[in-house]
Design an enzyme around this catalytic site. Structure first.
Site, PDB file in Angstrom:
ATOM      1  N   CYS A  74      30.951 -24.134  41.245  1.00 61.51           N
ATOM      2  CA  CYS A  74      31.829 -24.210  42.410  1.00 61.51           C
ATOM      3  C   CYS A  74      31.004 -24.582  43.648  1.00 61.51           C
ATOM      4  O   CYS A  74      31.448 -25.357  44.491  1.00 61.51           O
ATOM      5  CB  CYS A  74      32.524 -22.872  42.640  1.00 61.51           C
ATOM      6  SG  CYS A  74      33.172 -22.150  41.134  1.00 61.51           S
TER       7      CYS A  74
ATOM      8  N   CYS B 151      30.949 -19.381  41.363  1.00 58.75           N
ATOM      9  CA  CYS B 151      29.912 -19.640  40.369  1.00 58.75           C
ATOM     10  C   CYS B 151      29.107 -20.875  40.777  1.00 58.75           C
ATOM     11  O   CYS B 151      29.458 -21.565  41.727  1.00 58.75           O
ATOM     12  CB  CYS B 151      30.536 -19.854  38.990  1.00 58.75           C
ATOM     13  SG  CYS B 151      31.672 -21.244  38.934  1.00 58.75           S
TER      14      CYS B 151
END
Lengths: 325, 80
Positions: free
Chosen positions: B13, B10
């Protein structure tokens, strides 16, 4: 004493003196509303989110999981809903959270109470509701949001859906690593970063929401929507909830719209049900959860959400006139 | 030193990975930055929120994107 009085003065000055619109013109009224509300909401949001992030830094989900493992129905659901309010997680963590709960023996119904409460009853929504409508509405939203999460979780738990979890989830074994506790400088830096994240994410919604709001404020007469979505139309609540499901937004992005819709005569319960549907049930989240849940489970989750949120909307519409508001 | 960024890919991250790389560059240390995206592997570290930062198999933080300064501190503390 209104702390936002200087903003009102500034908005009025720009609209009426600098641009030269009149206070009773439609454009003037819409613009002054927009110029006052955008900075007000953004300031309110930044301050609140900062404080909330500090509180949240004390409730990491790893701790929550420990409290909830092997908890029982009812007590577990209530606890999960309450912890859902204060435990931080972004939607991309929904999958590891779900796996972690299942792995440590948190019952499925209790897990759902948590998953429903967390996005729906968030403190940002509560404090904005408090700021715009007063404590009664905020309290009503808190209580009914928790009720939706608790009842929804209990129903999901009773349906015996354990076989609807993707099979690999049960094979995952979690490690025992302790996440180090944050220090105060870390908490502050976390809170600053969190404010940046939220504001960056929701400001377009807020600006668009308030722009629509400002337009409606200036151009559409009050109570114009009363006959289609007022308290007397029984279909208003389910239709509002259905409209809210595919939409996805942070609660903070919806509230400016909430304030305008109520001003134009849409019943409060209908509007709050719409808001709950937008924040708690969403298409993007369903797609993420598809990684751990079979389609049937997601469908049941959405259906239970629809029914409980609609019921809450009716309850509000009945209760708010009864409270004399 | 082996630095692992745990997360399914995501936006947060990816931000943590960028922060970690910048911290490594700033310290000028010899460290590998790896991404761990498989949920079974992520969960084996005992965390439930992503992104998370693991330095030499030790979880340093989870569920937030720290500043570069924070990671610089973490990395220098973890150096032998």
């Amino acid at each position: 004493m209104d702390v936002f009085a200087p903003l009102q003065w500034l908005a009025d000055w720009i609209t009426f003196d600098l641009i030269g619109l009149t206070a009773d013109s439609r454009l003037g009224s819409a613009l002054a509303f927009f110029l006052y509300d955008v900075p007000k909401i953004l300031i309110l949001l930044s301050v609140i989110v900062f404080l909330v992030a500090i509180v949240r830094s004390f409730f990491p989900p790893e701790k929550t999981r420990k409290y909830l493992s092997h908890s029982r129905e009812y007590v577990g659901n209530v606890l999960a809903a309450l912890l859902g309010v204060v435990t931080p997680f972004c939607s991309c963590s929904a999958v590891p959270l779900f796996i972690g709960f299942v792995e440590s023996g948190v019952p499925l119904g209790v897990t759902f109470s948590f998953l429903i409460a967390s996005p729906m009853v968030n403190e940002v929504a509560l404090i904005l509701l408090f700021g715009m409508f007063g404590w009664e509405i905020a309290a009503l939203y808190l209580v009914s949001g928790l009720t939706v999460a608790i009842v929804g979780g209990i129903v999901m738990g009773r349906l015996g859906l354990e076989d609807q979890i993707e099979d690999y989830v049960r094979q995952i074994r979690m490690g025992e690593a302790e996440v180090p506790t944050m220090t105060w400088p870390e908490r502050l830096s976390y809170a600053r970063g969190y404010v940046g994240d939220i504001v960056k994410k929701v400001w377009p919604y807020i600006v668009v929401g308030i722009a629509i709001g400002g337009f409606m404020h200036g151009y559409i007469p009050a109570d114009a929507l009363a006959h289609i979505a007022g308290p007397t139309n029984p279909f208003a609540v389910p239709v509002a909830v259905l409209m809210g499901i595919p939409l996805y937004s942070n609660a903070a992005g919806v509230i400016p719209l909430v304030s305008v819709l109520t001003e134009k005569g849409v019943a409060m319960g209908t509007v709050l049900a719409f808001m709950m549907a937008v924040t708690a049930l969403s298409l993007p989240e369903s797609i993420i959860l598809r990684k751990v849940m079979k389609p049937k489970l997601i469908a049941i989750y959405a259906a239970v959400g629809f029914v409980t949120i609609t019921a809450t909307g009716y309850l509000f519409n009945w209760a708010i006139p009864a409270l004399g508001r | 030193m082996v630095i692992k960024v745990l997360g399914s890919g995501c936006a947060n991250c990816q931000r943590l990975e960028a922060v970690a790389r910048e911290a490594v560059a700033r310290l000028g240390i010899d460290a590998e930055v790896e991404k761990v995206t498989d949920f079974a592997d992520i969960m084996s570290y005992g965390i439930m929120t992503t992104p998370a930062l693991v330095v030499d198999e030790q979880v340093k933080l989870a569920g937030r994107v720290p500043s570069v300064d924070d990671v610089v501190k973490i990395l220098s503390a973890a150096q032998p």
